[in-house]
Design an enzyme around this catalytic site. Structure first.
Site: not given
Length: 504
Positions: A185-186, A248
């Site tokens: 998950d960037h 996110h």
């Protein structure tokens, strides 16, 4: 490079090597790691795809991506010439198990040349429907046996719902050990997001007041001014809840709400995150009606240009029921957070692109100042800005200069640009380096993904089973549907926005 960090010889095999993600994010990230001295002397980047390229043609294509998207700007010729010697291309059909034997031959050749066994990172920068196919074919080719040196990195979305996430987890568990699986998950690689833990657990000032006794409510807002652009076909099968909140925003919530870990070990940190998700109040049908708002943008004007509504976007159903906005009120039912609402919202075609976490503290129990002194009174707030500005600011009351006792809010600001001269790494640089080091702290564990899906499934089911008759219900360049304002206004609050220098 820090003397405390040592990276072993590594081979990156990038499925989707000719795709947009690699050109925009992965290749620039690996190149910047090389420039900053984080890569070992022996490394290789092997891009793979069905398009026929020679090594030279592929290197030229990567250079275009690096020149366009690298934070370090256009590649220096001498540095690029040194880097490109480590870049290779292999034509391969991900669905054809026979082609995977070539990967084995390449890796064996690198190991022989380097006189050691390298770490191998398989990065799946492809459509989610290829995840199980590639993982299964890697296993058939015998490329997953070395549990210490073989890793697989999987992009989101990890599953389309709870059942598909469980199915994918089960398949991966039959092939890999959990320590080999890196669900990326960037958002968790962003500097300001990582600083949440440092801010909370490295300072004695905040942890004692980080609870329901002092915090009134929390807001997490990730808004985008862009529409769906050329992703209409993907987004119409996803929506704001799947695309942003399930991963996110819930990850950000976990960082804010988690208990203090015993240490910084990856398993310990991830245990604390899962505890938050398990403590979050489940949604009944009545809760969905009262605590969840969905929206879809209509046409409007953005920066002087007329833009289409969501249903007029390319590759989108003209009667789409997909939400482009979602606002949810969550509760974490434990001793630390009982009764404290966590408001999250996300949306496209919003007035501003920004990712901001706001913690509002309870008001002082008794105001000693006369009313005329406190006309601009504001409760204390801690504002963590993730993007585009990277800052942490504490808003407090102070006396305005002058003879009279007049109070107004002032900001105590930690600003990355003003504090540090060196450029912050991109999120993918941090995460790729962690994958090389075998550090899973910033990656999601299987049970964490499934617990997040369990939490949002009642909302998704309610929205899918009942078509919204109000769509579109907010215009482009707005702050979303009126129902989102009502959601938080019923509790006596309003959504916070942080004035930013540049609107993007």
């Amino acid at each position: 490079m820090s003397s405390k960090i040592h990276t072993d010889p590594t081979v990156f095999v990038i499925f989707g090597g000719t795709g947009d993600l690699n050109m925009r994010k992965l290749a620039p990230a690996i190149y910047n790691l090389f420039l900053d001295g984080w890569l070992p002397g022996n490394f290789a980047v092997v891009g793979t795809g069905r398009t026929k390229f020679t090594d030279e043609e592929y290197r030229a294509k990567l250079l275009e991506g690096i020149n366009s998207f690298s934070r370090s700007g256009k590649a220096d010729k001498a540095k690029w010439d040194e880097f490109q010697k480590h870049v290779f291309y292999q034509v391969s059909d991900a669905t054809d198990s026979a082609t995977y034997k070539e990967f084995s031959h390449r890796i064996d050749a690198f190991n022989a040349e380097w006189k050691t066994k390298a770490n191998v990172i398989y990065y799946l920068a492809v459509s989610p429907n290829f995840f199980p196919i590639i993982a299964s074919n890697l296993a058939k080719a015998g490329l997953t046996k070395d549990t210490k040196r073989t890793r697989i990195v999987i992009e989101k979305p990890f599953g389309h719902d709870l059942d598909s996430a469980k199915e994918l987890n089960a398949l991966l568990a039959n092939i890999f050990d959990e320590c080999q699986i890196y669900r990326i998950d960037h958002y968790l690689g962003k500097e300001t997001v990582q600083n949440i833990m440092a801010f909370r657990f490295a300072n004695s000032l905040f942890e004692p007041i980080w609870n329901r006794n002092f915090i009134e409510h929390v807001q997490i807002s990730v808004t985008e001014s862009l529409g769906v652009e050329d992703r209409g076909d993907y987004y119409d099968g996803s929506g704001a809840m799947r695309d942003m909140i399930q991963n996110h925003l819930l990850q950000l919530l976990c960082l804010v709400a988690m208990e203090t870990p015993i240490n910084f070990d990856a398993s310990e940190v991830r245990d604390r995150k899962v505890e938050v998700l398990r403590a979050m109040r489940k949604f009944s049908p009545e809760d969905v009606r009262n605590s969840a708002v969905r929206g879809q943008y209509g046409q409007g004007w953005m920066t002087g240009k007329e833009v289409p509504g969501y249903r007029e976007e390319a590759k989108v159903d003209a009667e789409s029921n997909t939400e482009t906005f979602a606002a949810i009120k969550f509760f974490v039912d434990n001793w630390r957070w009982q009764g404290v609402p966590f408001y999250v919202r996300t949306g496209k075609r919003m007035h501003q692109s920004a990712s901001v976490i706001t913690i509002q503290f309870k008001d002082v129990p008794h105001k000693i100042f006369p009313a005329e002194s406190t006309e601009s009174w504001q409760q204390n707030r801690l504002i963590i800005s993730i993007q585009p500005e990277m800052s942490i600011r504490l808003q407090v009351q102070a006396k305005r200069p002058g003879i009279d006792m007049i109070l107004n809010a002032v900001d105590m600001v930690f600003d990355y640009k003003g504090t540090y001269t060196n450029q912050a790494p991109e999120a993918y640089e941090t995460l790729l380096l962690d994958a090389m080091l075998g550090d899973q702290t910033l990656f999601m564990r299987g049970d964490q993904v499934e617990t997040a899906w369990e939490l949002v499934m009642p909302i998704l089911h309610a929205w899918q089973n009942k078509k919204s008759l109000s769509f579109p219900n907010y215009s482009a360049d707005s702050w979303g549907p009126e129902a989102a304002e009502a959601l938080i206004a019923r509790d006596g609050y309003h959504w916070f926005t942080l004035p930013l220098k540049d609107k993007k």
